[in-house]
Write an enzyme that holds these catalytic residues in place. Structure first.
Site, PDB file in Angstrom:
ATOM      1  N   GLY A  21       1.000  -1.037   0.000  1.00 51.06           N
ATOM      2  CA  GLY A  21       0.000   0.000   0.000  1.00 51.06           C
ATOM      3  C   GLY A  21       0.953   0.988   0.000  1.00 51.06           C
ATOM      4  CB  THR A  22       4.064   2.237   0.206  1.00 50.14           C
ATOM      5  OG1 THR A  22       3.853   0.969  -0.350  1.00 50.14           O
ATOM      6  CG2 THR A  22       5.503   2.464   0.549  1.00 50.14           C
ATOM      7  CB  VAL A  23       4.339   5.385   4.901  1.00 47.58           C
ATOM      8  CG1 VAL A  23       2.830   5.355   5.127  1.00 47.58           C
ATOM      9  CG2 VAL A  23       5.026   4.358   5.791  1.00 47.58           C
TER      10      VAL A  23
END
Length: 532
Positions: free
Chosen positions: A348-350
């Site tokens: 998904g991401t950070v």
């Protein structure tokens, strides 16, 4: 004197921020967590760890304690690469997934060993100046006392709930009142606070070998999963040698496979053969060549990349000048092409970034992959688990075929650029699935080649190659340019930048020759760049 262009701007109210220390993340409270560490005498690694731990609380739609992670660190003298992605359970094999066309996306059968905790520990042991218990405190406070959910995160949270509410532990953790939190509501996760405290106090031992590991495995066994104590205890984060390509008088650096960073380097190498710098960055000739180079790069990525230990040939073969020249020669400067993968000779991401006054810079990314990942949350712990197992192939002839103890192909990549003197120029990343390698290319072009300041480069309209001749672009691209691209054969669709995740989320810090940093943060998300 700065060589960045501060006059160019795009459709955003944001401006670049400047200071001797900098933190840029996708969530304002996480950025403040990093700044707090710098103000307490910590360095850029301390700030990165604190921000990363806080993001598992503040942005659970993109990452969690059960994420994977990667990092690139400039320690003041040289670059270091860290691969903290997890491996498949030892019992996984093709027979386990017989009858399926693709690997599972949700549930325990999508979960590989989580690596993010090992990234925090490895970075802390090698570079941090503050105790891990200090670095964890902002995250613990946010989890215990709560934080207000933003409209963007509330929307993603609801979408995740709609998809994953039946997965083990999901509703208990992320919809404790029977529904996900709404915009402006406080959300608390005391179980996650306690887990982060244990991780910090034991420097990760509780997660991989102790009390938390036992809880993870007990939940896995309850649902028939293969993950074992041995799988967790055998996990290691690896310091790795970076891949690079010269570009615009400097160089771009990416982690080697199992990530997709090599696609950015392939595309850059192809574009160098076309002297891409002679075209303005938003012109039809520039965009056409970028689309074509990225298509070629993504085809090679899909065909050849998996766990670096299991590749049929060294990844560097895809970056040789001879091979990239052959690939560049396939591009017609006037027409969109339909390509296939190449045949390199076998010779998904950070996302967040930090920098400090001593010269240290960190490029860091962690992710649960698809939104909340597998949807699985270990009861009573707040540990949400990634679904990176979905990245494996079920083709027995593919280098990325599923196997026990093997790392799957992963989308998450941090980026870094050096200048002509081999000194740090930019720490950068663009989270968002298959957008990441494409976003890295676009930021490198705009900052390194066209000298756009990082906020302008982030705000600029983006494009994303989809498949074949299909390309999705943001609505900010000039309509006459789009008409020309369509005449060249590109199948262009236009989308509002704020309508979804199609164009990713970027953060960047550029080092100015005068000794300070210029930071920019994603205007399409909740991101914030802070300096001190």
């Amino acid at each position: 004197m700065s060589n960045l262009d501060y006059h160019v701007s795009y459709a955003s109210h944001r401006v670049p921020v400047m200071g001797r220390n900098a933190v840029a993340t996708s969530q304002p409270l996480a950025a403040q967590a990093g700044i707090r560490m710098l103000q307490q005498g910590g360095n850029a690694v301390d700030a990165a760890i604190a921000s990363a731990m806080a993001l598992t609380v503040l942005e659970p739609t993109g990452n969690g304690i059960g994420s994977d992670a990667f990092a690139i660190v400039w320690d003041g003298k040289q670059l270091h690469g860290l691969n903290a992605s997890g491996r498949a359970p030892a019992e996984w094999n093709l027979a386990r997934f017989a009858g399926l066309k693709t690997m599972p996306q949700t549930g325990w059968e999508a979960v590989t060993v989580p690596g993010a905790v090992s990234a925090w520990v490895a970075l802390a042991e090698r570079f941090a100046s503050l105790p891990l218990t200090t670095l964890a405190q902002p995250a613990i406070d946010y989890a215990r006392n709560g934080f207000p959910v933003s409209p963007l995160i509330a929307r993603l949270w609801q979408a995740g709930y709609n998809k994953l509410q039946q997965q083990p532990g999901f509703t208990e953790c992320f919809a404790p009142g029977g529904r996900p939190p709404r915009a402006g509501e406080l959300y608390r996760n005391p179980a996650q606070a306690a887990t982060l405290q244990k991780i910090a106090e034991t420097r990760g031992e509780a997660f991989y070998r102790g009390e938390l590991a036992q809880k993870i495995v007990a939940s896995a066994q309850q649902h028939g999963a293969a993950l074992s104590i041995a799988d967790l205890s055998n996990h290691r984060a690896d310091w790795v040698r970076l891949l690079s390509r010269p570009f615009a008088g400097g160089s771009v650096h990416e982690l080697p496979p199992n990530g997709q960073g090599i696609a950015t380097l392939i595309a850059i190498g192809i574009l160098e053969h076309w002297d891409i710098g002679r075209y303005p960055p938003d012109s039809a000739p520039c965009l056409h060549l970028c689309f074509e180079a990225m298509k070629l790069a993504l085809l090679d990525l899909e065909r050849y990349v998996g766990d670096d230990d299991r590749l049929a040939f060294p990844a560097e073969h895809l970056l040789s000048d001879e091979y990239l020249q052959q690939r560049a020669a396939l591009i017609d400067p006037d027409r969109a092409g339909d390509f296939t993968f190449g045949s390199p000779q076998q010779s998904g991401t950070v996302y967040l970034t930090t920098a400090d006054a001593s010269g240290m810079m960190v490029s860091f990314i962690q992710s649960n992959y698809m939104g909340f990942g597998s949807g699985v949350v270990v009861p009573g712990t707040g540990i949400s688990l990634q679904n990176r197992g979905n990245g494996f192939s079920l083709d027995p002839q593919h280098p990325n075929v599923v196997a026990g103890g093997k790392r799957p192909f992963t989308t998450i990549i941090p980026g870094f650029a050096l200048d002509a003197a081999g000194q740090p120029l930019m720490s950068f990343g663009v989270m968002g699935g298959t957008m990441q390698a494409q976003g890295h290319l676009q930021l490198a072009l705009r900052v390194m080649l066209h000298k756009q300041n990082p906020q302008a480069a982030i705000d600029a309209p983006r494009w994303r190659v989809v498949q074949g001749r299909e390309v999705m672009v943001e609505s900010g691209i000039d309509r006459n340019v789009l008409a020309t691209l369509r005449e060249m054969g590109h199948l262009i669709s236009v989308e509002d930048p704020l309508s979804g995740h199609n164009f990713g989320g970027a953060q960047a810090i550029v080092r100015d020759p005068q000794g300070f940093y210029v930071a920019g943060s994603e205007s399409r998300k909740d991101g914030q760049a802070l300096v001190c």
